[in-house]
Design an enzyme around this catalytic site. Structure first.
Site, PDB file in Angstrom:
ATOM      1  N   LYS A 225       1.003  -1.142  -0.015  1.00  0.00           N
ATOM      2  CA  LYS A 225      -0.020  -0.092   0.058  1.00  0.00           C
ATOM      3  C   LYS A 225       1.000   1.073   0.200  1.00  0.00           C
ATOM      4  CE  LYS A 225      -3.978  -2.187   2.197  1.00  0.00           C
ATOM      5  NZ  LYS A 225      -4.466  -2.666   3.508  1.00  0.00           N
TER       6      LYS A 225
ATOM      7  N   GLN B 239      -4.728  -1.163   9.685  1.00  0.00           N
ATOM      8  CA  GLN B 239      -4.751  -2.540   8.921  1.00  0.00           C
ATOM      9  C   GLN B 239      -5.237  -4.007   9.837  1.00  0.00           C
ATOM     10  OE1 GLN B 239      -3.596  -3.402   5.737  1.00  0.00           O
ATOM     11  NE2 GLN B 239      -4.400  -5.344   6.295  1.00  0.00           N
TER      12      GLN B 239
ATOM     13  N   ASP C 117     -11.444   3.169   3.913  1.00  0.00           N
ATOM     14  CA  ASP C 117     -11.686   1.409   3.887  1.00  0.00           C
ATOM     15  C   ASP C 117     -13.158   1.398   3.662  1.00  0.00           C
ATOM     16  OD1 ASP C 117      -9.789  -0.577   3.641  1.00  0.00           O
ATOM     17  OD2 ASP C 117      -9.366  -0.515   5.706  1.00  0.00           O
TER      18      ASP C 117
END
Ligand code: NAD
Length: 281
Positions: free
Chosen positions: A52, A96, A119
């Site tokens: 990422k 995460q 997200d």
């Protein structure tokens, strides 16, 4: 059969985003920033986060990874998120997953301000998506959606069957296809006759976690089939779709690996840029 090349599509999307970041920099004299919180030493999480960060830097975003040991107190994480919520150099915040057991995942998700929730997991974004309002959309279903649209730009009236009802994949996928006027059926582990449901579909999205669950004789001729599954098996990495069989009947199919996976990260970058743009308006 069209083999849907997720690597190529992701690379094209990153190129578009790179150009957009240059324009945004000219206009606002700053670039979108992505902050990723990584807790613990789990190898897959470390790899995801490294990828990422690398992709974010490639398109010109400012990115930082904030690391904590897996013994970190929940309060420390929540405090950090609150600081990032107020930091005007940060456009997007991602924690995460999975988290260590002593940290409440839902509390973490709800502490991220919805406008920086790249997200798309915050209940406010989930609600906005299902109401058809502008929102961050979870990256994997967003990637699937963009791949489907490349194959079939007009989805009006298509019959879509989603296999799996997770908050991460199946449910947001359903909302995205509903917005495109598909007739959507969402199936799951308690669905009575999954094969019969799949056979009605013009579009199948499989997000289950069972290797090769969707067989060739479950798929209508000329259906578009998107395979989200990533299953490590003795035969290597397999999707939720029996690739060899389904490729003989489908109009288009994503491979595993090289299908949905690469689009997920590219969509994270897209979400970060979209959060930045909304914050400037
Ligand atoms: P999950 O475990 O949260 O949800 C699985 C869903 O499948 C559940 O809704 C369950 O009801 C359904 N299910 C289970 N058994 C079933 C059956 N026999 N028939 C029909 N439905 C059944 O999983 P998830 O987080 O949505 O992930 C699904 C898969 O996608 C996994 O293989 C995961 O590794 C993969 N994944 C890939 C990406 C990517 O970037 N490509 C991202 C996230 C997840």
């Amino acid at each position: 059969m069209i083999l849907i090349d997720g690597k190529k599509a992701a690379s094209e999307l990153r190129e578009e985003l790179k150009k957009e970041v240059i324009l945004l920099k000219e206009k606002y004299n700053k670039v979108p920033g992505l902050s990723v919180i990584l807790i613990g030493e789990m190898a897959p999480s470390q790899i995801y986060v490294r990828n990422k960060e690398k992709s974010a830097n490639e398109v010109g975003l400012k990115s930082e990874v904030i690391k904590y040991p897996d013994t970190v107190e929940e309060e420390t994480i929540l405090k950090k998120i609150k600081d990032l919520n107020h930091d005007e150099n940060v456009s997007g915040i991602l924690v995460q997953l999975p988290l260590p057991k002593h940290i409440d995942k839902q509390k973490v998700i709800e502490t991220i301000i919805p406008s920086k929730d790249v997200d798309g997991f915050h209940p406010m974004n989930v609600g906005n998506l299902s109401s058809g309002y502008e929102s961050s959309v979870p990256c994997t279903p967003l990637g699937c959606y963009l791949l489907i649209k490349k194959i079939e730009p007009n989805l009006n009236g298509k019959k879509a069957v989603i296999v799996g009802r997770s908050n991460l994949n199946g449910k947001p996928m359903t909302q995205l296809l509903l917005k495109e006027n598909c007739t959507v059926t969402i199936t799951h582990s308690k669905t009575k006759d999954l094969k019969a449901e799949c056979l009605k579909a013009d579009i199948i999205v499989a997000a289950v976690g069972i290797p090769e669950l969707v067989k060739g004789d479950w798929v209508k001729k000329d259906a578009i089939v998107i395979d989200v599954g990533i299953n490590k098996t003795e035969r290597g990495l397999l999707g939720d779709v029996a690739f060899d069989e389904v490729s003989k009947v489908a109009k288009a199919l994503t491979p595993v690996p090289g299908g949905v996976g690469p689009m997920t990260i590219a969509c994270l970058l897209k979400n970060t840029i979209d959060c930045f743009k909304r914050s400037q308006n």
